[in-house]
Enzyme design. Structure first.
Site, PDB file in Angstrom:
ATOM      1  N   ASP A  11       0.693  -1.297  -0.250  1.00  6.85           N
ATOM      2  CA  ASP A  11       0.096   0.049  -0.129  1.00  6.85           C
ATOM      3  C   ASP A  11       0.927   1.175   0.821  1.00  6.85           C
ATOM      4  O   ASP A  11       1.214   2.215   0.873  1.00  6.85           O
ATOM      5  CB  ASP A  11      -0.860  -0.152   0.998  1.00  6.85           C
ATOM      6  CG  ASP A  11      -0.336  -0.002   2.478  1.00  6.85           C
ATOM      7  OD1 ASP A  11      -0.533   0.600   3.333  1.00  6.85           O
ATOM      8  OD2 ASP A  11       0.943  -0.240   2.688  1.00  6.85           O
ATOM      9  N   ASP A  16       6.761   1.120   2.360  1.00  6.51           N
ATOM     10  CA  ASP A  16       6.993   0.303   1.114  1.00  6.51           C
ATOM     11  C   ASP A  16       7.586   0.911   0.118  1.00  6.51           C
ATOM     12  O   ASP A  16       8.590  -0.001   0.019  1.00  6.51           O
ATOM     13  CB  ASP A  16       5.354   0.074   0.281  1.00  6.51           C
ATOM     14  CG  ASP A  16       3.904   0.503   1.694  1.00  6.51           C
ATOM     15  OD1 ASP A  16       3.845   0.784   2.365  1.00  6.51           O
ATOM     16  OD2 ASP A  16       4.118  -0.678   2.325  1.00  6.51           O
ATOM     17  N   VAL A 124       2.801  -6.467   2.704  1.00  5.74           N
ATOM     18  CA  VAL A 124       3.096  -4.981   3.214  1.00  5.74           C
ATOM     19  C   VAL A 124       2.228  -4.051   3.994  1.00  5.74           C
ATOM     20  O   VAL A 124       2.335  -2.995   4.111  1.00  5.74           O
ATOM     21  CB  VAL A 124       4.597  -4.610   3.126  1.00  5.74           C
ATOM     22  CG1 VAL A 124       5.291  -5.796   3.201  1.00  5.74           C
ATOM     23  CG2 VAL A 124       4.824  -4.281   2.164  1.00  5.74           C
ATOM     24  N   HIS A 239       9.078  -0.500   8.376  1.00  2.00           N
ATOM     25  CA  HIS A 239       8.553  -1.542   8.733  1.00  2.00           C
ATOM     26  C   HIS A 239       8.457  -2.716   7.920  1.00  2.00           C
ATOM     27  O   HIS A 239       8.785  -3.614   7.828  1.00  2.00           O
ATOM     28  CB  HIS A 239       7.002  -0.970   9.267  1.00  2.00           C
ATOM     29  CG  HIS A 239       6.929  -0.355  10.546  1.00  2.00           C
ATOM     30  ND1 HIS A 239       6.844  -0.768  11.651  1.00  2.00           N
ATOM     31  CD2 HIS A 239       6.519   1.288  10.213  1.00  2.00           C
ATOM     32  CE1 HIS A 239       6.371   0.296  12.493  1.00  2.00           C
ATOM     33  NE2 HIS A 239       6.174   1.262  11.659  1.00  2.00           N
ATOM     34  N   ASP A 240       8.072  -2.231   6.485  1.00  3.97           N
ATOM     35  CA  ASP A 240       8.278  -3.160   5.443  1.00  3.97           C
ATOM     36  C   ASP A 240       9.265  -3.797   4.791  1.00  3.97           C
ATOM     37  O   ASP A 240       8.806  -4.805   4.476  1.00  3.97           O
ATOM     38  CB  ASP A 240       7.535  -2.642   4.001  1.00  3.97           C
ATOM     39  CG  ASP A 240       5.774  -2.110   4.742  1.00  3.97           C
ATOM     40  OD1 ASP A 240       5.418  -1.034   3.911  1.00  3.97           O
ATOM     41  OD2 ASP A 240       5.519  -2.324   5.467  1.00  3.97           O
TER      42      ASP A 240
HETATM   43  O1  RIB Z   1       2.019  -0.436  10.808  1.00  7.84           O
HETATM   44  C1  RIB Z   1       3.100   0.123   9.678  1.00  7.84           C
HETATM   45  C2  RIB Z   1       2.340   0.039   8.175  1.00  7.84           C
HETATM   46  O2  RIB Z   1       1.569   0.760   8.426  1.00  7.84           O
HETATM   47  C3  RIB Z   1       3.630  -0.684   7.072  1.00  7.84           C
HETATM   48  O3  RIB Z   1       3.366  -1.141   6.415  1.00  7.84           O
HETATM   49  C4  RIB Z   1       3.126   0.673   7.183  1.00  7.84           C
HETATM   50  O4  RIB Z   1       3.393   1.089   5.305  1.00  7.84           O
HETATM   51  C5  RIB Z   1       1.568   1.319   7.266  1.00  7.84           C
HETATM   52  O5  RIB Z   1       1.338   0.869   5.637  1.00  7.84           O
HETATM   53 CA    CA Z   2       3.265  -0.987   3.936  1.00  9.72          CA
END
Ligand code: RIB
Ligand code: CA
Length: 310
Positions: A11, A16, A124, A239-240
């Protein structure tokens, strides 16, 4: 070494975008396609952001647009982190890359059904596309090598006190996925918040001196600013990227198998990943949950991939 075959479902927002850079740039990954979903921002924007990244990095990877809303709940976005475009802070050129005509859900079904069961799906973002594919063609559950997803949390949430964004944005889809029987690796906040981009990391990637390094720095600098505003922290997790990195460097991660369910009741824990860390349910583990990360080695890996770009 045989390449790891994967599909990235995203997304596209800022982290991402870095996950796309990593997946497309790592020499041991064969990125078969990218599917987009409504999440950080609306589907039209997550798709155009994904295409922008492919165009900026000259990637020859097909992009397929997917679901434009969650299965049940109202659409939920995160403009406070990613801005109105989903990639605020980045000046992009006119977009010439186009998405494929096939719907992402049909791409997932067709690709997994035609495969030898050797493809890993790396979602992700919210799990809407994945859940739809599993419902439309249940046989793909047996054809997926595994799902390595970014989402959830054993502990606290980041969208509510209980729920992490990707799960909270479509809890019913997550419930379908976690009960699909597919082998799941869950990179939740317990793991991903260890992969924090600081100002030093931004400088380190900028100093590489290529376009990818500058793009990394520009992208993550924006979210360091928005995370500071929302959470008061001077760092923003990629995160991703951790979900993709797991495919090629699992030795950098410590995961714990545990039974994980999704709260789809409309209470204060709606969208929580309820992780049986202490194995009190006696139920068999349905997820390997990321808990530990070798942080210095993780950043060395990310830097090595960014250095490979022209
Ligand atoms: O909580 C982090 C996630 O939420 C990640 O994938 C970020 O891109 C958002 O989508
Ligand atoms: Ca994401």
């Amino acid at each position: 070494m045989e390449k790891v075959k994967m599909i990235l479902d995203c997304d596209t927002g800022h982290d991402d975008a870095i996950a796309i850079m990593f997946a497309a740039g790592h020499p041991d990954i064969e990125l078969l396609g990218i599917t987009t979903v409504s999440g950080n921002v609306t589907l039209d924007k997550t798709t155009s952001n994904t295409l922008q990244m492919c165009q900026q990095l000259h990637l020859d990877v097909p992009v397929y647009a997917g679901m434009d809303r969650p299965l049940v709940r109202e659409a939920y976005h995160a403009p406070e982190i990613h801005g109105e475009t989903g990639l605020d802070g980045i000046e992009f050129e006119e977009l010439t890359y186009k998405a494929q005509p096939k719907h992402a859900v049909n791409f997932l079904i067709d690709t997994f059904m035609a495969s030898d069961g050797d493809i890993t799906l790396v979602p992700v973002g919210p799990l809407t596309n994945v859940a739809m594919a599993l419902r439309l063609e249940p046989r793909i559950a047996k054809k997926m090598k595994r799902i390595v997803l970014m989402g959830g949390s054993c502990g606290l949430g980041n969208s509510t006190p209980s729920a992490e964004f990707n799960i909270y944005a479509d809890p019913e889809a997550a419930h379908v996925v976690f009960h699909s029987g597919v082998d799941i690796v869950m990179m939740g906040l317990d793991l991903t918040l260890q992969a924090e981009t600081t100002g030093e990391i931004v400088e380190r990637m900028h100093a590489i001196g290529n376009k990818a390094g500058k793009l990394f720095g520009d992208i993550m600098s924006f979210t360091i600013g928005t995370v500071k505003e929302k959470y008061g922290k001077d760092a923003c997790a990629v995160h991703d990227v951790t979900a993709v990195a797991y495919l090629v460097a699992p030795e950098l991660f410590e995961t714990v198998p545990m039974y994980t369910d999704i709260d789809i009741n409309h209470g204060i824990s709606y969208g929580r990943t309820v992780c049986d860390c202490n194995h009190v349910t006696g139920l068999p583990a349905n997820a390997h949950v990321g808990m530990g990360l070798n942080v210095p080695k993780f950043w060395e890996l990310v830097e090595s991939v960014i250095r490979r770009y022209e």
